[in-house]
Design an enzyme around this catalytic site. Sequence first.
Site, short mmCIF file in Angstrom:
data_model
loop_
_atom_site.label_atom_id
_atom_site.label_comp_id
_atom_site.label_asym_id
_atom_site.label_seq_id
_atom_site.Cartn_x
_atom_site.Cartn_y
_atom_site.Cartn_z
N SER A 21 5.00 5.51 1.61
CA SER A 21 4.39 4.36 1.94
C SER A 21 4.79 3.73 3.46
O SER A 21 5.71 3.89 3.94
CB SER A 21 4.76 3.17 1.05
OG SER A 21 4.11 1.99 1.20
N ILE B 93 7.34 9.05 -3.96
CA ILE B 93 6.55 7.83 -3.42
C ILE B 93 6.81 7.68 -1.98
O ILE B 93 7.94 7.63 -1.20
CB ILE B 93 6.56 6.67 -4.36
CG1 ILE B 93 5.57 5.67 -4.18
CG2 ILE B 93 8.03 5.81 -4.10
CD1 ILE B 93 5.41 4.82 -5.34
N GLU C 279 0.83 -1.05 0.05
CA GLU C 279 -0.19 -0.01 0.03
C GLU C 279 0.91 1.23 0.19
O GLU C 279 1.85 1.27 0.73
CB GLU C 279 -1.09 -0.07 1.28
CG GLU C 279 -1.96 -1.12 1.20
CD GLU C 279 -2.83 -1.32 0.21
OE1 GLU C 279 -3.27 -0.30 -0.56
OE2 GLU C 279 -3.17 -2.36 -0.35
N THR C 280 0.61 2.21 -0.64
CA THR C 280 1.39 3.25 -1.18
C THR C 280 0.74 4.34 -1.61
O THR C 280 -0.26 4.51 -2.47
CB THR C 280 2.32 2.93 -2.05
OG1 THR C 280 3.18 1.66 -1.66
CG2 THR C 280 3.51 3.78 -2.71
N VAL C 281 1.26 5.83 -1.56
CA VAL C 281 0.94 6.88 -2.08
C VAL C 281 2.04 7.40 -3.14
O VAL C 281 3.27 7.19 -2.68
CB VAL C 281 0.22 7.89 -1.09
CG1 VAL C 281 -0.92 7.49 -0.65
CG2 VAL C 281 1.30 8.59 -0.23
#
Length: 526
Positions: free
Chosen positions: A366, A364, A347-349
Site C-alpha cells: 500500500s 498486503i 488505499e491498499t492492494v
Amino acid sequence: MRDFHHPGRSTVFSQNGMCATSHPLAAKVAVQMLEAGGNAVDAAIAAAVLLGLCEPQMTGIGGDCFVLLKPADSEDVIALNGSGRAPAGLDAADLRAAGHATMPVYDAQAVTIPGAIDAFCRLAKDHGKLGLKAALAPAIYYAEAGVPVGPRTSFDWKEAETTPKGAGAKHYLLDGKAPAPGQIFRAPHQAEVLRRIAMDGRDAFYEGEIAEDMVASLQAVGGAHSLDDFAKTACEYTQPISGSYKGIELVEHPPNGQGATAILMNNMLAQRDIAAMDPFGSQRAHVEAEIAKLAYDARNRFLADPDHTARLEHMLSQDTAKRLVDLIDMNRAMENPGTVSEQVHKETVYLTVVDKDRMAVSLIYSIFHSFGSGIASEKFGILFQNRGAGFTLEESHANEAKGGKRPMHTIIPGMLKKNGKVVMPFGVMGGAYQPNGHARFLSNIVDFNMHPQEAIDAPRSFSDAGDMKVERGYSDQVRQELVDMGHKVSIPETPIGGAQAIFIDEENGILHGASDPRKDGCALGY
C-alpha cells in the site's frame, strides 16, 4: 452455493496453484510464474509489483508491505514486516511548534521511507525459487508496454485526480486527467527502476541515482529525508500473533500493524451469540459497530512501533474483551467510545497465492491514501506513501511522530488455521476497515457457514468516525432500524474495502479461490 438466478461470482477451483488478487492481469502473471516452475513467493512478488502499475492510486514501489508466509514443509507462519521508518529529522515537537494539531496528510512530513522493495528483495532471496529477475520481469514489460485501466481503478483514479501534484501529476495523469476505463497507462521510468533492482538488488533503490532522485524530490517540498535514511532501510522478520474464534485461529502481524484489533474484535464477538442473529439484519450490524468502536479506541491508545508498544497483551486478553463488551448497549449506539472505554483502560492492494506444494503467501501492499502523499520523485516518478499520517502528535504517546520510528499501520494480511494447519490465507482491503473486515469475514464463515466467496460477497457496514457506512446490499428497513438505535447512517459512495481468499481443501486436494466483486480482479488457478 449461490443462487444462479442472481448476479454473482462463482468460486474458482484448481488442483495445483492459485492466485486471488484485485486485477486480472496480476492474477494471470502470478499463475504464469507458477506454471514456469516458480513458487508462491515468486508469484506473489510478480503480482504485487505489477499491481503498482495496474492500480497506482492504491500501491507502488514508494510504499510498504506486510507478508505472512507458510512454507511448503511447515505449518508455522512466518511474518515479514516491510514497513519503512520516519526520516531521522522528523519530530512531533517541530510540527506542534509549527501549529499542527495532527499529522499533515498530503505533505512531505507524512512520507516515511518506502519499505516494500527491501522486503521483496529479502523475500525473493530467502524463500523464492526463480530469483528477483524473473519475478520483476512481467512488471518491467508492462511498465513499458502499458496496462489498460480497469473500470474500478478508473473510478478511484478520478476520485483522487487532484491529489498528485507536480511530478506526481506529470507521471500519473494523462493530459492532466485521470484515464478512462480502457485507456493505456505506461510508466517507462519505473521500468528502468525495476530493471536496476533486478540487476543489483535493494541497493539499486536505496542508494545511488534512484535514492538521490527520491531524496532531492522530497527535500524540495520540505522533507527532512536524507540518503542515510534510505540506506538504512531494512525489513524485519517478526513473530505472528493469533487468537481463536470458535475453533478457528486467526493469525495476524504484531504491531506496528493493527492485527491485534481484529483479534480483540473476535474476542468480543465471541461474548455474544452472533450466530443467532440475522446475518444481514440490524442487530448484527449494530453489535459489530459497537465492538469496532471500542476495539479501535484501544488500537488508537496502544498500537505503535513495536519498540514502543507496551500494552499488546492487554489488547489480546480475553478479560479485556469481556470487560469491553459489557459496556455495549444492545439497543443503543454509544456516542463516544473513548469516554466509555476509560472504564477499562485507507488505499491498499491485497493478494494471496498458494502453490502446488502448498506454500501460501498472504501479502498486503500500500501507499496509504489514494495516490499516497501525492508527491512523486521528479526523474523516476516514484510515488511516495503518506504512512506518516498514521502517527499522532500527542506528546508522550507511544505512536508520537519521531525520527526512526514506524507509524501505526492499517494494512494487515491474515491467515486462518484449523487444528494447527493453515487452511486459508486471506485479506481485506479498505484502510481503517481492515480489522473489522477480518472479524466480519471470519464470523461470516464460522457463525453463518458461508463459503469464502459468499463471505466476501456479503454486504458490509462500518462505523467510522461517527458515520455508520452501510452498503446498498442492506435493506432500507435495516438502515432505518440502525438510525432508530442512534447511529448516523450513510450509504458510502464506494463499496467498503475489497477481499481475496484461497481455501486449502486438503481433504479433496483442491484450492478454492474467492475474489471480491467490489474490485476489478479475480481468482485464477491451474
